[in-house]
Design a protein around this motif. Structure first.
Motif, PDB file in Angstrom:
ATOM      1  N   LYS A 195       3.142 -16.684   8.407  1.00  0.00           N
ATOM      2  CA  LYS A 195       2.221 -16.535   7.505  1.00  0.00           C
ATOM      3  C   LYS A 195       1.952 -15.135   7.527  1.00  0.00           C
ATOM      4  O   LYS A 195       2.063 -14.494   6.621  1.00  0.00           O
ATOM      5  N   ALA A 196       1.475 -14.595   8.629  1.00  0.00           N
ATOM      6  CA  ALA A 196       1.078 -13.302   8.702  1.00  0.00           C
ATOM      7  C   ALA A 196       2.173 -12.265   8.581  1.00  0.00           C
ATOM      8  O   ALA A 196       1.964 -11.235   7.853  1.00  0.00           O
ATOM      9  N   GLY A 199       3.078 -12.028   5.056  1.00  0.00           N
ATOM     10  CA  GLY A 199       2.080 -11.438   4.132  1.00  0.00           C
ATOM     11  C   GLY A 199       1.399 -12.382   3.166  1.00  0.00           C
ATOM     12  O   GLY A 199       0.845 -11.854   2.302  1.00  0.00           O
ATOM     13  N   HIS A 200       1.645 -13.862   3.659  1.00  0.00           N
ATOM     14  CA  HIS A 200       1.179 -14.505   2.618  1.00  0.00           C
ATOM     15  C   HIS A 200      -0.475 -14.754   2.747  1.00  0.00           C
ATOM     16  O   HIS A 200      -1.094 -14.612   3.674  1.00  0.00           O
ATOM     17  N   HIS A 201      -1.054 -15.121   1.765  1.00  0.00           N
ATOM     18  CA  HIS A 201      -2.629 -15.138   1.660  1.00  0.00           C
ATOM     19  C   HIS A 201      -2.911 -16.585   2.079  1.00  0.00           C
ATOM     20  O   HIS A 201      -4.158 -16.833   2.272  1.00  0.00           O
ATOM     21  N   SER A 202      -2.249 -17.487   1.797  1.00  0.00           N
ATOM     22  CA  SER A 202      -2.698 -18.964   2.085  1.00  0.00           C
ATOM     23  C   SER A 202      -1.445 -19.543   2.903  1.00  0.00           C
ATOM     24  O   SER A 202      -0.016 -19.263   2.660  1.00  0.00           O
ATOM     25  N   ASP A 205       1.122 -20.908  -0.033  1.00  0.00           N
ATOM     26  CA  ASP A 205       2.111 -19.902  -0.236  1.00  0.00           C
ATOM     27  C   ASP A 205       3.369 -20.054   0.575  1.00  0.00           C
ATOM     28  O   ASP A 205       4.429 -19.981   0.307  1.00  0.00           O
TER      29      ASP A 205
END
Length: 212
Positions: A195-196, A199-202, A205
């Motif tokens: 996820k990091a 660049g996902h915010h959740s 996503d």
């Protein structure tokens, strides 16, 4: 104090509702008990096992597909849709004479690795066929004000069809707009790292990307 055998109390289930603001998702069942002898009951120390009986309702093809993980392919359901336990809870029924109503709180989980939760989640509508098996002790005032005790045998059973909507409403109150999935710690670490990096915010996503 003496112990004796008497006519069994008669239990029935009246309704259920979510318990608001509990520490965990909880359903409150409203029950009724009738004492055939009309005695002055001091209390009933009650133990209740709640079972799910999946063979007592019908399923459409789509729901059968969602339940394959629990019961296997439909052609095997005659042997695989056996009764299984959902919960085991205790309660003290307050004093009454003849009959009374009382509440039974049942903690619930959204963990879809638990068979009962998986079953509830897979049903789009209709009912969940439940059996309540009661056991415990009845304390009452006998002749000459002597305390009497009699058992609540396991043969005391009440069947009830719980609306699926009751379970869904409870979970919606505790997990509005979402759900809960348990994963191993190393899987969660890997998802967080992906996820990091992406660049996902959740996590939603991230999971949409992985599913695509």
């Amino acid at each position: 104090m003496t112990v004796e055998t008497a006519l069994e109390p008669v239990f029935s289930v009246l309704d259920t509702e979510p318990v608001p603001f509990a520490a965990a998702p909880t359903l409150r069942f409203h029950l009724h008990v009738d004492d055939p002898l009309g005695r002055a009951i001091q209390t009933i120390a009650l133990s209740t096992q709640i079972q799910i009986d999946p063979a007592r309702r019908a399923y459409d093809a789509e729901t059968m597909g969602r339940l394959v993980e629990l019961f296997g392919p439909p052609e095997r359901w005659a042997s695989t849709t056996q009764v299984f336990r959902w919960a085991h809870v205790s309660a003290l029924v307050p004093g009454f004479t003849g009959a009374t109503s009382f509440a039974l709180d049942v903690p619930c989980t959204y963990d879809l690795e638990v068979a009962a939760s998986k079953y509830f989640y897979s049903l789009p509508d209709g009912v969940v066929p439940l059996s309540f098996l009661f056991n415990g002790m009845v304390l009452y005032q006998g002749e000459h004000d002597r305390l009497q005790i009699t058992q609540v045998p396991w043969s005391c059973v009440a069947r009830w069809d719980m609306p699926v909507a009751s379970w869904k409403a409870m979970m919606a109150a505790y997990y509005p707009g979402g759900g809960w999935v348990r994963v191993q710690a190393d899987t969660l670490d890997a998802l967080a790292a992906r996820k990091a990096a992406a660049g996902h915010h959740s996590f939603d996503d991230l999971l949409r990307e992985l599913l695509a």
